[in-house]
Scaffold this motif. Structure first.
Motif: not given
Length: 739
Positions: A94-108
């Protein structure tokens, strides 16, 4: 009859996204004169088009996925600059991925797609990505950022990720692969497809799992198993048809059974045995199944116009039975959250001993473990239409797109719990049957999205200008607290990107766009949507053997949203919080250099580097546990200042060896600035991977892969509950047979 010299027209149109038409020709189609209106589904247009894209993007092809036989999207997507990972289970389940500062929390805060279709279980009602497609079955993975991101909503601030499945090809294809590795890792993959003049199909089956690298105190498994079955059927019109059409139907089923937990360790226990699992997590397990039906139709009207239609129905159910804290000992006594116990271990020595199984409850109602079943059902369905005009307007070549999408999704939560005594390290049911559920609610959203985009070129200048409109109608019904809410959001997000080819080798790009992430239907009217004005600027250099991209970005948030999950204390699952103004800026660098070592050998070198700064623009106190007390100038949590990936290989015609070094800087776990505070950050670390590949015969291929060769383990996060390690040294060997 056909334009473009009867070349194959590969036209990709995402749901309200960018359409890109490239022209190519295969041997079979040269002979038959056949036009195929849809093949592979690329939001970037493919690797070659990235060099002149009026915005930033990355393309990871099938060879890249196969190089390390990737099953963990975290490892694969770390090759993309501006992407941040918060590791959790070590396998990327269940990856936690963020891009350019957007939160990585559960890739939401990302728009996640499969073949251009929204694939997050409920991207509007509850966007946490508890389902993520298995990357090992994909043909390619794409990431778009900058002005291109507004084409792929609803979450457009950071960027979009598109996972591309295999196309139905004109020749018969078959493949079977087996991989074995450390901790009883096993992976089996079988694929077969065939095609005639009009009909084609493939079937794809994937199974993988492991016993897990963590060690539960009672000796039970800590691993997982995943199954994934997909099939695609394609029909296309005859080569001599006046109007060329194609219809693709794709069905898929995936499930997971994992002994996974939210429970980590105290820092002192981590220092002794980082792979330990406390006895209190012995009943923890995650079960899920995912079903999907995708129908894709494309038509080329042979007059510069084409139409692409996508319809989809998806369902996802999951039950996560897991340790969640300690049950209240009686009326007026509040339950104790797990995160509070693990973060302040010195204040709760008795409860920490209970977690370990060092002491027993002995019937004491003050020592009852809370095991919660977070049971949820998700569903989504929708249809989108994209019309594209590819032709001349006023003497200028245009690719003009019009799109509309109708989407509905819902989530139903039923979170129940039971109490357990700890007796000699074993959890024993306390006998209380009639406890009230923690959550019993439903959220649903209807969304209409419209999109217009025009890409045109004048000499060496390419301009991409577009605007997106979304109308989002959400409802929330909380049966436990008798709360009903309705929320309506309308947003217009324009954007423009330009690329100028300054010379044969050097191109410049710049762009500005409005980013948006909607507030959920469970939030009250005091919570504003997440909005930012985003900028990017940079250059691309390519002289044939050496390529380099240097791109700066700046995101000016007018409001940042924090979204509570079940693992957060002090708030309810789905609650949202305003974070006010925030600024995020950074630089992304990618480069590739291919050195020739003679007629048979080459030495490819790839570098990916990201530098990031962030700062809250106001001081406030939030009941959102991931923020708490915030001072103006504080950095965002889980956003490293520096991260770097260096890959060096040596390749011949039938073998290759690739070495990778990955560095991640310190990560704050709460907002802060200045000197690092012990227990509130994770340390920087470097890991090394190695992959060797031998093409033994035309049909047989052998791989040997070693990850984290130095067996370096550190605390990579203290969320959800306590210190968590990265994966230790893992060795895998695999063989693939193609027929």
């Amino acid at each position: 009859m056909y334009k473009k010299n009867q070349l194959l027209k590969i036209c990709y149109a995402i749901s309200l996204g960018s359409s890109y038409c490239a022209y190519a020709q295969t041997d079979t189609q040269q002979e038959s004169g056949q036009i195929n209106a849809l093949e592979e589904v690329f939001i970037t247009g493919g690797q070659e088009r990235l060099r002149t894209l009026a915005g930033s993007g990355s393309f990871l092809d099938g060879e890249t996925i196969a190089q390390f036989d990737s099953t963990d999207i975290n490892d694969l997507i770390s090759q993309v600059p501006g992407v941040y990972i918060r590791f959790e289970d070590g396998y990327g389940l269940r990856p936690n991925i963020g891009i350019r500062g957007a939160t990585s929390d559960r890739s939401q805060k990302l728009t996640i797609m499969e073949d251009g279709i929204l694939i997050t279980p409920t991207p509007y009602s509850a966007p946490a990505a508890y389902y993520f497609p298995n990357v090992n079955r994909m043909e390619a993975v794409e990431v778009v950022k900058g002005p291109s991101a507004i084409k792929h909503g609803p979450h457009t601030i950071g960027g979009a990720v598109n996972l591309v499945t295999r196309p139905v090809k004109d020749e018969r294809q078959g493949e079977f692969g087996i991989t074995y590795g450390s901790d009883n890792f096993q992976k089996y993959r079988a694929f077969y497809g065939d095609s005639g003049e009009q009909w084609g199909y493939w079937v794809d089956a994937l199974h993988y799992g492991a016993d897990g690298f963590k060690e539960l105190d009672n000796g039970a498994d800590t691993g997982f198993e995943r199954n994934d079955f997909n099939a695609k059927i394609r029909w296309r019109s005859k080569p001599d048809a006046e109007i060329q059409q194609q219809l693709v139907v794709k069905i898929g089923y995936a499930d997971e059974d994992s002994d996974e937990t939210y429970l980590g360790l105290t820092d002192s226990d981590f220092a002794l045995t980082p792979n330990r699992r406390y006895a209190a997590s012995q009943l923890d397990g995650f079960d899920s199944d995912h079903e999907q039906l995708h129908v894709l139709h494309s038509v080329d009207f042979n007059n510069d116009w084409s139409l692409f239609t996508r319809a989809y129905v998806q369902r996802f159910s999951r039950a996560w039975n897991r340790f969640d804290g300690f049950v209240s000992s009686g009326p007026g006594q509040a339950p104790i959250a797990a995160i509070d116990v693990l973060s302040r271990a010195d204040a709760f020595p008795g409860l920490i001993s209970l977690l370990r199984g060092d002491i027993s409850s002995n019937g004491n109602r003050s020592l009852v473990v809370d095991v919660t079943n977070n049971d949820r059902d998700y569903g989504s369905r929708g249809i989108s239409f994209n019309a594209q005009y590819d032709g001349d307007i006023a003497g200028i070549d245009h690719i003009l797109e019009f799109g509309v999408r109708f989407h509905h999704d819902y989530i139903e939560r039923n979170h129940t719990f039971r109490g357990y005594f700890v007796e000699d390290g074993v959890l024993v049911f306390d006998g209380v049957e009639d406890r009230q559920p923690k959550d019993l609610n439903e959220a649903r959203t209807d969304a209409l999205a419209l999109f217009i985009n025009d890409e045109f070129s004048i000499a060496d200048l390419k301009v991409n200008i577009g605007v997106r409109y979304e109308n989002i109608e959400g409802e929330f019904d909380d049966s436990l607290n008798n709360v009903q809410r309705e929320r309506s959001q309308d947003v217009v997000t324009p954007g423009i990107g330009v690329h100028y080819q300054l010379s044969d080798n050097l191109g410049l790009l710049a762009g500005i766009y409005k980013g948006f992430s909607p507030a959920g239907p469970s939030s009250d009217d005091s919570v504003d949507p997440e909005e930012a004005v985003n900028y990017e600027y940079g250059l691309r250099y390519d002289n044939g053997t050496f390529t380099a991209d240097v791109i700066g970005f700046f995101s000016d948030y007018s409001n940042l949203i924090g979204r509570c999950r079940a693992s957060d204390s002090g708030c309810n699952d789905g609650d949202e919080f305003n974070g006010g103004e925030v600024e995020v800026s950074g630089v992304e660098v990618t480069s590739h250099y291919a050195i020739s070592l003679g007629q048979t050998l080459s030495l490819p070198i790839d570098l990916t580097y990201t530098y990031t700064e962030s700062a809250f623009q106001s001081s406030f106190q939030s009941s959102f546990s991931q923020w708490g007390v915030v001072n103006k100038g504080d950095r965002l949590p889980y956003l490293p200042e520096n991260q770097l990936r260096l890959q060096v290989g040596i390749e011949s015609a039938n073998w290759s060896v690739t070495a990778v070094a990955k560095y991640i800087d310190e990560l704050l776990e709460v907002p802060g600035q200045g000197a690092l505070v012990e227990g509130q950050f994770t340390p920087s670390y470097t890991t090394y991977d190695l992959a060797a590949d031998w093409q033994l015969t035309e049909r047989f291929n052998v791989q040997l892969i070693a990850e984290n060769i130095g067996d370096k383990q550190v605390i990579v996060a203290r969320r959800p509950f306590g210190a968590r390690p990265n994966q230790p040294r893992i060795v895998k060997a695999g063989v693939t047979y193609k027929f």
